[in-house]
Design a protein around this motif. Structure first.
Motif, short mmCIF file in Angstrom:
data_model
loop_
_atom_site.label_atom_id
_atom_site.label_comp_id
_atom_site.label_asym_id
_atom_site.label_seq_id
_atom_site.Cartn_x
_atom_site.Cartn_y
_atom_site.Cartn_z
N ILE A 1 0.82 -1.21 0.00
CA ILE A 1 0.00 0.00 0.00
C ILE A 1 0.86 1.26 0.00
CG2 ILE A 1 -1.98 -1.10 1.08
CD1 ILE A 1 -1.14 0.19 3.74
N HIS A 2 2.06 1.18 0.56
CA HIS A 2 2.90 2.37 0.59
C HIS A 2 3.28 2.82 -0.82
CE1 HIS A 2 5.70 5.24 2.40
NE2 HIS A 2 6.48 4.98 1.35
N GLU A 3 3.81 1.92 -1.60
CA GLU A 3 4.21 2.25 -2.97
C GLU A 3 3.00 2.67 -3.79
OE1 GLU A 3 6.14 0.02 -6.86
OE2 GLU A 3 6.59 -0.74 -4.86
N HIS A 4 1.89 1.99 -3.60
CA HIS A 4 0.68 2.29 -4.37
C HIS A 4 0.15 3.70 -4.08
CE1 HIS A 4 -3.02 1.60 -6.54
NE2 HIS A 4 -3.73 1.91 -5.47
N PHE A 5 0.04 4.06 -2.81
CA PHE A 5 -0.51 5.38 -2.48
C PHE A 5 0.50 6.50 -2.73
CE2 PHE A 5 -3.68 2.82 -0.28
CZ PHE A 5 -4.84 3.50 -0.63
N GLU A 6 1.77 6.20 -2.65
CA GLU A 6 2.77 7.21 -3.00
C GLU A 6 2.63 7.60 -4.47
OE1 GLU A 6 7.54 8.19 -2.53
OE2 GLU A 6 6.78 6.21 -2.02
N LYS A 7 2.38 6.61 -5.32
CA LYS A 7 2.19 6.90 -6.75
C LYS A 7 0.93 7.72 -6.98
CE LYS A 7 2.01 4.79 -11.33
NZ LYS A 7 0.96 5.72 -11.78
N ILE A 8 -0.15 7.37 -6.27
CA ILE A 8 -1.40 8.12 -6.41
C ILE A 8 -1.20 9.58 -6.03
CG2 ILE A 8 -3.73 8.42 -5.46
CD1 ILE A 8 -3.93 5.39 -5.25
N VAL A 9 -0.56 9.81 -4.87
CA VAL A 9 -0.35 11.17 -4.38
C VAL A 9 0.57 11.97 -5.31
CG1 VAL A 9 0.68 12.52 -2.52
CG2 VAL A 9 -0.82 10.61 -1.97
N SER A 10 1.60 11.32 -5.83
CA SER A 10 2.56 12.01 -6.70
C SER A 10 1.92 12.53 -7.97
CB SER A 10 3.72 11.08 -7.05
OG SER A 10 4.42 10.69 -5.88
N ASP A 11 0.84 11.89 -8.40
CA ASP A 11 0.16 12.30 -9.64
C ASP A 11 -0.93 13.33 -9.42
OD1 ASP A 11 1.74 10.56 -11.08
OD2 ASP A 11 0.30 8.91 -11.01
N LEU A 12 -1.17 13.70 -8.16
CA LEU A 12 -2.27 14.63 -7.86
C LEU A 12 -1.87 16.08 -8.08
CD1 LEU A 12 -3.73 13.20 -4.51
CD2 LEU A 12 -4.77 13.07 -6.78
N ASN A 13 -2.85 16.90 -8.42
CA ASN A 13 -2.68 18.35 -8.42
C ASN A 13 -2.97 18.81 -7.00
OD1 ASN A 13 -2.48 21.06 -9.06
ND2 ASN A 13 -4.54 21.18 -9.91
N ARG A 14 -1.91 18.97 -6.20
CA ARG A 14 -2.08 19.15 -4.76
C ARG A 14 -2.62 20.52 -4.39
NH1 ARG A 14 2.69 16.93 -5.60
NH2 ARG A 14 3.89 18.80 -5.12
N LYS A 15 -3.62 20.53 -3.51
CA LYS A 15 -4.19 21.77 -2.98
C LYS A 15 -3.60 22.13 -1.62
CE LYS A 15 -8.66 21.06 -5.28
NZ LYS A 15 -10.12 20.92 -5.06
N ASP A 16 -2.96 21.17 -0.98
CA ASP A 16 -2.44 21.37 0.37
C ASP A 16 -1.29 20.39 0.57
OD1 ASP A 16 -2.10 22.17 2.96
OD2 ASP A 16 -4.08 21.59 3.66
N ASP A 17 -0.58 20.53 1.70
CA ASP A 17 0.43 19.54 2.04
C ASP A 17 -0.24 18.17 2.17
OD1 ASP A 17 2.13 21.73 2.29
OD2 ASP A 17 1.80 21.89 4.44
N ILE A 18 0.49 17.13 1.77
CA ILE A 18 -0.03 15.77 1.91
C ILE A 18 1.04 14.91 2.57
CG2 ILE A 18 -0.88 13.70 0.73
CD1 ILE A 18 -1.80 15.47 -1.56
N ALA A 19 0.64 14.21 3.63
CA ALA A 19 1.54 13.25 4.27
C ALA A 19 0.78 11.94 4.44
CB ALA A 19 2.00 13.76 5.63
N ILE A 20 1.50 10.85 4.22
CA ILE A 20 0.90 9.52 4.36
C ILE A 20 1.87 8.62 5.11
CG2 ILE A 20 0.36 7.42 3.06
CD1 ILE A 20 -1.22 9.05 1.14
N VAL A 21 1.33 7.86 6.04
CA VAL A 21 2.12 6.86 6.77
C VAL A 21 1.44 5.51 6.59
CG1 VAL A 21 2.90 6.06 9.03
CG2 VAL A 21 2.95 8.51 8.49
N SER A 22 2.21 4.51 6.19
CA SER A 22 1.68 3.16 6.04
C SER A 22 2.30 2.25 7.09
CB SER A 22 1.96 2.61 4.64
OG SER A 22 3.35 2.49 4.44
N VAL A 23 1.48 1.36 7.64
CA VAL A 23 1.93 0.40 8.66
C VAL A 23 1.42 -0.98 8.27
CG1 VAL A 23 1.89 -0.26 11.10
CG2 VAL A 23 1.79 2.17 10.45
N SER A 24 2.27 -1.94 8.34
CA SER A 24 1.83 -3.34 8.10
C SER A 24 2.55 -4.24 9.09
CB SER A 24 2.11 -3.76 6.66
OG SER A 24 3.49 -3.68 6.36
N PHE A 25 1.82 -5.18 9.63
CA PHE A 25 2.45 -6.15 10.54
C PHE A 25 1.63 -7.42 10.57
CE2 PHE A 25 -0.32 -3.58 13.17
CZ PHE A 25 -0.92 -4.45 14.07
N GLU A 26 2.33 -8.51 10.96
CA GLU A 26 1.70 -9.83 11.00
C GLU A 26 0.97 -10.03 12.32
OE1 GLU A 26 1.72 -11.82 8.45
OE2 GLU A 26 3.08 -10.62 7.23
#
Length: 368
Positions: free
Chosen positions: A343-368
């Motif tokens: 999900i980290h790589e996937h959402f980073e690509k989505i955000v990078s392609d956006l016409n940003r209106k504001d700062d954007i930060a995303i944190v991804s967490v995965s664990f077993e």
């Protein structure tokens, strides 16, 4: 017999000419064909001092012949009435100094016939402002570089992975995130969104960032972390003039990989979206933003998870830039989490392609 009207007209004409000649800016008046009709003393002096040819830039010469094609095009939009004003900034460096000018073009009207008969071209020296802008840009670039350097390395353990990224709308981001290993099985993860964006929010985020490790590793529990951050906001930011309404939203999670639990506090922030196996959950807000209330009634939450678990924390710049309501954003994120393992790589690509209106930060967490 002297015509009083003619005398008055000549006086006004003389006053107008004196005004033009007295102005510090470089002024030239052209007709519809670009021929120069009038220049003032500042215009002539600049040509002389800088080794120009008066025959190419003085009265009787054609302004279009010494201008580039794009400048001529813009001037003609004023002459034909398409635009009311054109401003073009350009460098005009001398061998020993850097200089910048702003060309301002406005129509010359024949008010009796209500038509445009030419244009008034004013060249203003904007070097001082430009040099100030360049110094400010250099300072901003340095601050941006410092802000990037304090971003933590991802946690990539056998049983847990924590990653983050941000994209700023301006030179500095008002969003910040951090994570710390508290014990062999406990991790504190936080994401904050400082009110506003740009330089002020960016500098505030750096000040807060310096406090986080001590607060999270000392207080550990979500409720205590919230209260300590709230206390620091009131101590450092509320006493200063102009910061009475300064606050931030945020979400903090205490992840226990042994217990398979997530304890959290959400302070007016978009809910973190989680997926555990096929079960989804939202870590929704139940508290006011940090810094708004001096003695908040703290509400914490806790969820138990099983199997493979993924979470996504994000700031509202993400949903705003996608023109989504928060509820729609949650549905969209959950759908994408079902379809993508990384999900980290996937959402980073989505955000990078956006016409940003504001700062954007995303944190991804995965664990077993």
């Amino acid at each position: 017999m002297v015509d009083p009207g003619n005398v008055k007209g000549k006086c006004l004409e003389s006053i107008t000419d004196n005004i033009i000649q007295s102005m510090a800016h470089h002024i030239a008046v052209i007709d519809q064909q670009g021929d120069i009709l009038i220049v003032n003393s500042a215009w002539s002096d600049y040509t002389r001092i800088n080794g120009g040819d008066p025959e190419e830039t003085g009265v009787g010469s054609n302004y279009f012949t010494v201008s580039d094609r794009e400048t001529v095009r813009k001037i003609k939009t004023v002459l034909d009435g398409t635009t009311d004003r054109v401003v073009v900034e350009y460098p005009c460096h001398a061998p020993r100094e850097k200089r910048w000018f702003a060309m301002n073009v406005t129509p010359l009207m024949d008010f009796n016939r209500n038509n445009i008969i030419g244009a008034v071209i004013t060249h203003m020296d904007v070097t001082d402002r430009k040099l100030l802008e360049l110094r400010q840009q250099k300072d901003l670039d340095m601050a941006k570089s410092i802000q990037k350097r304090v971003v933590l390395e991802p946690i990539e353990q056998e049983n847990i992975t924590v990653k983050g990224f941000y994209l700023a709308s301006d030179q500095l981001s008002g969003d910040l995130y951090a994570w710390y290993k508290i014990s062999s099985h406990q991790y504190g993860v936080i994401l904050l969104d400082i009110m506003g964006h740009g330089v002020t929010a960016g500098m505030m985020s750096m000040a807060i960032r310096s406090m986080l490790e001590g607060i999270i590793t000392d207080e550990i529990e979500p409720g205590k972390v919230y209260l300590k951050l709230n206390e620091q906001f009131h101590k450092f930011f509320k006493s200063g003039r102009g910061y009475k309404n300064f606050f931030c939203t945020g979400i903090y999670m205490l992840i226990d990989t042994d217990e398979k639990s997530i304890s959290y506090i959400n302070a007016g922030h978009p809910g973190a979206v989680g997926l555990s196996g096929n079960e989804s959950f939202i870590l929704s807000s139940a508290n006011p933003p940090i810094g708004l209330s001096k003695e908040p009634d703290v509400k914490t939450g806790k969820v138990q998870v099983s199997e493979k678990t993924k979470l996504l924390l994000y700031t509202d710049g993400f949903t705003d830039s996608m023109n989504m309501r928060l509820s729609d954003g949650e549905s969209f994120i959950l759908q994408e989490m079902h379809l993508n393992d990384d999900i980290h790589e996937h959402f980073e690509k989505i955000v990078s392609d956006l016409n940003r209106k504001d700062d954007i930060a995303i944190v991804s967490v995965s664990f077993e």
